[in-house]
Design a protein around this motif. Sequence first.
Motif, PDB file in Angstrom:
ATOM      1  N   ASN A   3      -4.903   4.812  -4.529  1.00  0.00           N
ATOM      2  CA  ASN A   3      -5.371   3.882  -5.565  1.00  0.00           C
ATOM      3  C   ASN A   3      -6.190   4.592  -6.635  1.00  0.00           C
ATOM      4  O   ASN A   3      -6.083   4.258  -7.819  1.00  0.00           O
ATOM      5  N   ALA A   4      -6.986   5.567  -6.227  1.00  0.00           N
ATOM      6  CA  ALA A   4      -7.773   6.323  -7.214  1.00  0.00           C
ATOM      7  C   ALA A   4      -6.835   7.107  -8.134  1.00  0.00           C
ATOM      8  O   ALA A   4      -7.055   7.193  -9.348  1.00  0.00           O
ATOM      9  N   ILE A   5      -5.769   7.648  -7.562  1.00  0.00           N
ATOM     10  CA  ILE A   5      -4.799   8.396  -8.377  1.00  0.00           C
ATOM     11  C   ILE A   5      -4.101   7.445  -9.348  1.00  0.00           C
ATOM     12  O   ILE A   5      -3.994   7.717 -10.548  1.00  0.00           O
ATOM     13  N   LEU A   6      -3.672   6.288  -8.826  1.00  0.00           N
ATOM     14  CA  LEU A   6      -3.000   5.290  -9.681  1.00  0.00           C
ATOM     15  C   LEU A   6      -3.907   4.857 -10.825  1.00  0.00           C
ATOM     16  O   LEU A   6      -3.462   4.738 -11.971  1.00  0.00           O
ATOM     17  N   ASP A   7      -5.183   4.628 -10.506  1.00  0.00           N
ATOM     18  CA  ASP A   7      -6.144   4.228 -11.542  1.00  0.00           C
ATOM     19  C   ASP A   7      -6.194   5.267 -12.650  1.00  0.00           C
ATOM     20  O   ASP A   7      -6.198   4.932 -13.835  1.00  0.00           O
ATOM     21  N   ARG A   8      -6.245   6.526 -12.235  1.00  0.00           N
ATOM     22  CA  ARG A   8      -6.348   7.609 -13.219  1.00  0.00           C
ATOM     23  C   ARG A   8      -5.099   7.672 -14.083  1.00  0.00           C
ATOM     24  O   ARG A   8      -5.162   7.848 -15.298  1.00  0.00           O
TER      25      ARG A   8
END
Length: 274
Positions: free
Chosen positions: A165-170
């Motif tokens: 999710n952190a990667i997707l957010d970025r």
Amino acid sequence: MKATELLKSANKEETALLEKLEPTRFPQHLAIIMDGNGRWAQRRHLPRIAGHRAGVKAAREIIETSARLKLSMLTLYAFSLENWRRPQAEIDFLMRLLREYLKKELPTIHKNNIRLLVIGRSEQLPEAVRRDIEEAMRFTAQNTGMKLVVALNYGGRAELVDAFNAILDRVRRDGLSGFQADEQTISQHLYTAGLPDPDLLIRTSGEMRVSNFLLWQIAYAEIYVTETLWPDFSRARLFEALLDYQKRERRYGGLGSSGGNSSGSGQRAAARHA
Ligand code: IPE
Ligand code: IPE
Ligand code: MG
């Protein structure tokens, strides 16, 4: 320096084991699934919480010993995301025990130049626990010795979900439509970003499972399972585990030193980063 010189006070059994240890071949990062507190208590006809109390004593000993042996990192699995399935009274006791431990042991941890880190979904922990953890991490933030990582409200799958999710957010935020992730991308978004993977994973109490611990990071960890219950896991038992580790050959998918044209650590490092 010999391993025996790393410990001031060692009894006969410990000294004999230490003599056999090669101090240049200690794992850099030791991770432990501290299991068996309940069974330890049961065998003594005591309530489970007595086992947890005894478990804290064992943890204190292993933390101090690991720091003396100059391991660079020790990760302890203290409370899993799944442990919320236990009776509320046991959970409350564990949380109280953790706060008590921090309050009592923080000066010693600090004196031993240990830096405390916590991994897991700490935002879901009770407010008071969160506050104490944050304070302890701040208090030891400048320490340059061993990193003591406590996995608290930790789950390996949850960690991967949080990383994705952190990667997707970025990706969304920065509009990186053609972005492709690699192993490094994932490692860098785990709770353990920037920390080395465990070299040795110990599980006490004989269970042959990883119970959702560091799923990504243990890809090439050496695994050591002992029947010893966590409260009985003494310095001598730790030295036995380290001795066993030192006899292993880590091949990382290659042929190791006994086969083919192995070029030792260079090849191992390459395999690690492939
Ligand atoms: C490990 O001991 C400590 C925690 C999970 C908090 P257990 O409480 O799991 O002990 P057993 O496995 O029931 O003996
Ligand atoms: C693993 O032990 C978690 C911790 C040591 C904190 P558990 O006792 O929770 O694991 P299972 O239920 O036996 O797999
Ligand atoms: Mg258990």
